[in-house]
Design a protein around this motif. Sequence first.
Motif, PDB file in Angstrom:
ATOM      1  N   GLU A 177       0.858  -1.188   0.000  1.00 51.76           N
ATOM      2  CA  GLU A 177       0.000   0.000   0.000  1.00 51.76           C
ATOM      3  C   GLU A 177       0.888   1.229   0.000  1.00 51.76           C
ATOM      4  OE1 GLU A 177      -2.909   0.107   3.119  1.00 51.76           O
ATOM      5  OE2 GLU A 177      -3.643  -1.905   2.695  1.00 51.76           O
ATOM      6  N   SER A 178       0.344   2.346  -0.453  1.00 49.59           N
ATOM      7  CA  SER A 178       1.148   3.565  -0.499  1.00 49.59           C
ATOM      8  C   SER A 178       0.684   4.625   0.498  1.00 49.59           C
ATOM      9  CB  SER A 178       1.130   4.149  -1.916  1.00 49.59           C
ATOM     10  OG  SER A 178      -0.211   4.465  -2.286  1.00 49.59           O
ATOM     11  N   GLU A 179      -0.521   4.467   1.057  1.00 49.10           N
ATOM     12  CA  GLU A 179      -1.066   5.485   1.961  1.00 49.10           C
ATOM     13  C   GLU A 179      -0.287   5.513   3.276  1.00 49.10           C
ATOM     14  OE1 GLU A 179      -5.376   6.919   3.729  1.00 49.10           O
ATOM     15  OE2 GLU A 179      -5.241   5.164   2.441  1.00 49.10           O
ATOM     16  N   LEU A 180       0.141   6.724   3.657  1.00 50.34           N
ATOM     17  CA  LEU A 180       0.871   6.894   4.915  1.00 50.34           C
ATOM     18  C   LEU A 180      -0.085   6.858   6.099  1.00 50.34           C
ATOM     19  CD1 LEU A 180       3.390   9.740   4.030  1.00 50.34           C
ATOM     20  CD2 LEU A 180       3.899   7.337   4.450  1.00 50.34           C
ATOM     21  N   ARG A 181       0.357   6.250   7.186  1.00 54.60           N
ATOM     22  CA  ARG A 181      -0.373   6.168   8.452  1.00 54.60           C
ATOM     23  C   ARG A 181       0.590   6.562   9.560  1.00 54.60           C
ATOM     24  NH1 ARG A 181      -4.896   6.197   6.791  1.00 54.60           N
ATOM     25  NH2 ARG A 181      -5.979   4.411   6.000  1.00 54.60           N
ATOM     26  N   ALA A 182       0.054   7.126  10.625  1.00 52.90           N
ATOM     27  CA  ALA A 182       0.883   7.335  11.817  1.00 52.90           C
ATOM     28  C   ALA A 182       1.379   5.962  12.262  1.00 52.90           C
ATOM     29  CB  ALA A 182       0.062   7.983  12.928  1.00 52.90           C
ATOM     30  N   ALA A 183       2.614   5.885  12.717  1.00 54.36           N
ATOM     31  CA  ALA A 183       3.175   4.602  13.131  1.00 54.36           C
ATOM     32  C   ALA A 183       2.375   3.989  14.275  1.00 54.36           C
ATOM     33  CB  ALA A 183       4.634   4.777  13.534  1.00 54.36           C
ATOM     34  N   SER A 184       1.829   4.833  15.158  1.00 55.63           N
ATOM     35  CA  SER A 184       1.082   4.333  16.307  1.00 55.63           C
ATOM     36  C   SER A 184       0.183   5.443  16.852  1.00 55.63           C
ATOM     37  CB  SER A 184       2.067   3.888  17.396  1.00 55.63           C
ATOM     38  OG  SER A 184       1.387   3.420  18.536  1.00 55.63           O
TER      39      SER A 184
ATOM     40  N   PRO B 197      -0.232  -0.126  12.745  1.00 57.60           N
ATOM     41  CA  PRO B 197      -0.166   1.303  12.449  1.00 57.60           C
ATOM     42  C   PRO B 197      -1.360   2.045  13.046  1.00 57.60           C
ATOM     43  CG  PRO B 197       0.169  -0.012  10.437  1.00 57.60           C
ATOM     44  CD  PRO B 197      -0.255  -0.942  11.538  1.00 57.60           C
ATOM     45  N   GLY B 198      -1.183   3.330  13.204  1.00 53.35           N
ATOM     46  CA  GLY B 198      -2.134   4.159  13.926  1.00 53.35           C
ATOM     47  C   GLY B 198      -3.578   4.080  13.460  1.00 53.35           C
ATOM     48  N   PHE B 199      -4.472   4.307  14.403  1.00 52.67           N
ATOM     49  CA  PHE B 199      -5.907   4.253  14.154  1.00 52.67           C
ATOM     50  C   PHE B 199      -6.361   5.383  13.240  1.00 52.67           C
ATOM     51  CE2 PHE B 199     -10.249   5.533  15.054  1.00 52.67           C
ATOM     52  CZ  PHE B 199     -10.927   4.345  14.895  1.00 52.67           C
ATOM     53  N   GLU B 200      -7.237   5.038  12.318  1.00 52.71           N
ATOM     54  CA  GLU B 200      -7.923   6.001  11.461  1.00 52.71           C
ATOM     55  C   GLU B 200      -9.390   5.591  11.407  1.00 52.71           C
ATOM     56  OE1 GLU B 200      -6.662   8.705  10.170  1.00 52.71           O
ATOM     57  OE2 GLU B 200      -4.557   8.279  10.589  1.00 52.71           O
TER      58      GLU B 200
END
Length: 169
Positions: free
Chosen positions: A41-48, A136-139
């Motif tokens: 995947e390419s979408e960035l997420r907060a690490a945590s 990875p971080g919650f969205e």
Amino acid sequence: MHRTRIDSRELIARLKLEPHPEGGFFRETYRASGNVTRENESELRAASTAIYFLLCDGAHSAWHRIRSDEIWHFHAGDSIDVHVLDANGALVTHRLGNALDHADTVFQAVVKAGDWFAAECHDKDGAALVGCTVAPGFEFSEFELAAPGALEARYPQHRELIERLGPKS
């Protein structure tokens, strides 16, 4: 045995908690400044990310799932049962609580990415403050509340528990 009694109203005010769509009250307390991507995947997420989460007044956390692993941490109050359904329909219940006082509890429990889960105070009149860390971080875009009837149809052997902890209408 020592147990910290929770004054829910005071704690909601002091910690600036807001109602959560799944039930209970929460506030995000941490969002990593570093970002990650999932494999393929390419979408960035907060690490945590991390939140406070409070269950009280008979509320429960309705069946839902997210696309990341979630670690639940016990902080104070009564024991809380985190019910987890995996893709094969196996049900595991983690009892979070003060493991120094109660041998049947743990301080932390992990819900794996994609598993359906719900939570409730072990004592229906209880109150519990926990923390949830997601990596990875919650969205919210990756949060899925169970559709009425869907889990019961897929896992009929757990119908009673699924119906009891379904979303409030």
